[in-house]
Design an enzyme around this catalytic site. Structure first.
Site, PDB file in Angstrom:
ATOM      1  N   PRO A   1       0.757  -1.683   0.182  1.00 51.77           N
ATOM      2  CA  PRO A   1      -0.320   0.077   0.030  1.00 51.77           C
ATOM      3  C   PRO A   1       0.925   1.580  -0.209  1.00 51.77           C
ATOM      4  O   PRO A   1       2.261   1.555   0.843  1.00 51.77           O
ATOM      5  CB  PRO A   1      -1.184   0.133   1.275  1.00 51.77           C
ATOM      6  CG  PRO A   1       0.011  -1.632   1.931  1.00 51.77           C
ATOM      7  CD  PRO A   1       0.736  -2.691   1.362  1.00 51.77           C
TER       8      PRO A   1
ATOM      9  N   GLY B   1       5.496   3.563   5.089  1.00 57.46           N
ATOM     10  CA  GLY B   1       6.793   3.863   5.812  1.00 57.46           C
ATOM     11  C   GLY B   1       8.011   2.120   4.796  1.00 57.46           C
ATOM     12  O   GLY B   1       9.080   1.964   5.727  1.00 57.46           O
ATOM     13  N   LEU B   2       7.303   1.511   3.816  1.00 56.23           N
ATOM     14  CA  LEU B   2       8.446   0.832   3.275  1.00 56.23           C
ATOM     15  C   LEU B   2       9.116   1.126   2.068  1.00 56.23           C
ATOM     16  O   LEU B   2       9.891   0.433   1.779  1.00 56.23           O
ATOM     17  CB  LEU B   2       7.861  -0.699   3.145  1.00 56.23           C
ATOM     18  CG  LEU B   2       7.148  -1.239   3.968  1.00 56.23           C
ATOM     19  CD1 LEU B   2       6.025  -2.102   3.540  1.00 56.23           C
ATOM     20  CD2 LEU B   2       7.993  -1.520   5.038  1.00 56.23           C
ATOM     21  N   GLY B   3       9.422   2.848   2.556  1.00 54.12           N
ATOM     22  CA  GLY B   3      10.759   3.138   1.122  1.00 54.12           C
ATOM     23  C   GLY B   3       9.521   3.371   0.051  1.00 54.12           C
ATOM     24  O   GLY B   3      10.486   2.887  -1.452  1.00 54.12           O
TER      25      GLY B   3
ATOM     26  N   ASP C   1      16.578   5.526   1.104  1.00 53.65           N
ATOM     27  CA  ASP C   1      15.399   4.404   0.608  1.00 53.65           C
ATOM     28  C   ASP C   1      16.039   4.639  -1.220  1.00 53.65           C
ATOM     29  O   ASP C   1      16.313   3.869  -1.151  1.00 53.65           O
ATOM     30  CB  ASP C   1      14.210   5.608   0.861  1.00 53.65           C
ATOM     31  CG  ASP C   1      13.733   5.429   2.930  1.00 53.65           C
ATOM     32  OD1 ASP C   1      14.954   4.727   3.182  1.00 53.65           O
ATOM     33  OD2 ASP C   1      12.917   5.211   2.054  1.00 53.65           O
TER      34      ASP C   1
ATOM     35  N   SER D   1       8.130   5.608  -1.554  1.00 57.85           N
ATOM     36  CA  SER D   1       8.477   7.150  -2.593  1.00 57.85           C
ATOM     37  C   SER D   1       9.439   6.598  -3.197  1.00 57.85           C
ATOM     38  O   SER D   1       9.608   7.646  -4.374  1.00 57.85           O
ATOM     39  CB  SER D   1       8.656   8.388  -1.632  1.00 57.85           C
ATOM     40  OG  SER D   1       9.262   8.081  -0.520  1.00 57.85           O
ATOM     41  N   ALA D   2      10.745   6.312  -2.324  1.00 60.99           N
ATOM     42  CA  ALA D   2      12.037   6.048  -3.640  1.00 60.99           C
ATOM     43  C   ALA D   2      11.570   5.220  -4.436  1.00 60.99           C
ATOM     44  O   ALA D   2      12.222   5.761  -5.555  1.00 60.99           O
ATOM     45  CB  ALA D   2      12.736   6.076  -2.628  1.00 60.99           C
ATOM     46  N   ALA D   3      11.040   3.935  -4.640  1.00 65.97           N
ATOM     47  CA  ALA D   3      11.231   2.832  -5.075  1.00 65.97           C
ATOM     48  C   ALA D   3       9.933   3.334  -6.317  1.00 65.97           C
ATOM     49  O   ALA D   3      10.625   3.021  -7.306  1.00 65.97           O
ATOM     50  CB  ALA D   3      10.438   1.632  -4.380  1.00 65.97           C
TER      51      ALA D   3
HETATM   52  O1  PMV Z   1       9.303   5.268   9.087  1.00 61.14           O
HETATM   53  P1  PMV Z   1      10.767   4.808   8.195  1.00 61.14           P
HETATM   54  O2  PMV Z   1      10.537   4.930   7.152  1.00 61.14           O
HETATM   55  O3  PMV Z   1      10.046   6.842   7.838  1.00 61.14           O
HETATM   56  O4  PMV Z   1      12.049   5.726   8.700  1.00 61.14           O
HETATM   57  C1  PMV Z   1      12.013   6.612   9.430  1.00 61.14           C
HETATM   58  C2  PMV Z   1      13.821   6.303  10.369  1.00 61.14           C
HETATM   59  C3  PMV Z   1      14.596   7.013  10.831  1.00 61.14           C
HETATM   60  O5  PMV Z   1      15.188   7.011  11.611  1.00 61.14           O
HETATM   61  C4  PMV Z   1      13.421   7.385  12.823  1.00 61.14           C
HETATM   62  C5  PMV Z   1      14.525   8.888  10.911  1.00 61.14           C
HETATM   63  C6  PMV Z   1      15.049   8.804   9.820  1.00 61.14           C
HETATM   64  O6  PMV Z   1      15.138   9.755   8.759  1.00 61.14           O
HETATM   65  O7  PMV Z   1      15.938   8.208   9.587  1.00 61.14           O
END
Ligand code: PMV
Length: 326
Positions: free
Chosen positions: A98, A102-104, A149, A106-108
């Site tokens: 989805p 939080g799994l990157g 990412d 946007s970069a992928a």
């Molecule tokens: O949840 P994500 O994938 O955006 O990871 C954040 C990781 C942090 O260390 C909390 C922030 C960062 O910019 O590295």
């Protein structure tokens, strides 16, 4: 009909989130869950369509914010080949995961669009160039991205990342470890910005304590890096290190009861280790499992999670999956 499909992997942080913001090492891996971009030739138009976001944009409309990073990429590529406006393409994006989870993603997404466009337009490129362009797109998505990412999405594999004032130090392991991760989404909305700010406030109150915790997190990342970046990795020890890292993430205040429940269910059902991944205060946990335990963990955890994904490390990075030339 001329058509290209390219893809790029998503990522998960295995160790060192939050500590990485203060200059300690973090370990991330590309996973075999991908974002794909299909480009086909059309005449005199430019259309971008995201299946997952259900958003479509045509050249003559104002750009929706979701597509601003992609439009930046299109602009850069059109400058590169001196072809303005760059038309004749129907760009369709679709994903194994989805959006904004939080799994990157946007970069992928940026990396898969760039790879597909360069191939479609028959422009000579190497992966460093893709990575550089994707970083520009990431700046639009995240303001001051770390660069981890886009690096993972471009090159794949296991990465050790250290933020430095002079620019990040990014090491890529020659070896890709073999293990299975169960990723369980709490379904609680997450904000990296909010979580990072909360940790910064805690650090203002207890600077020596929190800095010591970050320092231990950094040591955990280094122990894990040594184990993960060579064959015969000891998954039991790596699982242990994940559990210790999770305890420290709890200590700095980014855990929630819902995340703790997911971590406990994973451990109770045979995970070698489980922890929050990424910013915390919502989002995903990851659990490390031997193949035999995956099914049991999956069945138990799915009753408590919005979504459960099974993933393995990916070492390919971005690829062209298919091409029809006419
Ligand atoms: O949840 P994500 O994938 O955006 O990871 C954040 C990781 C942090 O260390 C909390 C922030 C960062 O910019 O590295």
């Amino acid at each position: 009909m001329k058509e290209v499909v390219a893809s790029a992997p998503c990522k998960t942080i295995l160790f060192g989130e939050h500590a990485v913001v203060y200059g300690y090492p973090a370990i991330a891996t590309a996973i075999n869950l991908r974002i794909r971009t299909k480009i086909r030739k059309i005449s005199g138009e430019l259309i971008i369509h995201s299946r997952d976001l259900k958003v479509t944009w045509k050249r003559n409309q104002s750009v929706p914010k979701e597509f601003l990073p992609i439009c930046k990429v299109i602009e850069e590529i059109s400058d590169l080949i001196d072809q303005k406006p760059l038309n004749g393409m129907h760009i369709e994006i679709f994903s194994d995961v989805p959006p904004s989870c939080g799994l990157g993603t946007s970069a992928a997404t940026a990396v898969s669009v760039i790879t597909a466009m360069l191939e479609f337009l028959e422009i000579n490129y190497d992966k460093n160039f893709i990575n550089k362009l994707a970083f520009e797109a990431e700046k639009i998505s995240h303001g001051t991205p770390s660069g981890i990412d886009n690096t993972v999405a471009t090159f794949g594999g296991l990465i050790r990342y250290v933020k430095r004032n002079s620019g990040p130090n990014i090491e890529r392991s020659k070896y890709t470890p073999e293990f299975t991760l169960i990723l369980a989404d709490s379904g609680l909305p997450r904000s990296t910005k909010h979580a990072v700010k909360n940790v910064a406030i805690l650090r203002e109150h207890f600077p020596r304590v929190i800095d010591d915790i970050f320092s231990i997190m950094g040591k955990i990342s280094d122990e894990a890096w040594t184990l993960l970046s060579k064959a015969g990795e000891n998954l039991r020890t790596i699982g242990h290190l994940m559990n210790i890292n999770h305890g420290l993430l709890d200590a700095i205040g980014v855990n929630l009861p819902e995340l703790e429940t997911l971590v406990n269910i994973a451990r109770k059902n045979g995970a070698l280790g489980a922890k929050i991944t990424g910013a915390g205060l919502g989002g995903f946990i990851i659990a490390l499992a031997e193949s035999a335990a995956v099914h049991k963990i999956h069945s138990a955890i799915k009753n408590y999670a919005r979504l459960v994904l099974i993933a393995k490390p990916d070492n390919m990075g971005c690829i062209v999956e298919s091409k029809v030339k006419t």
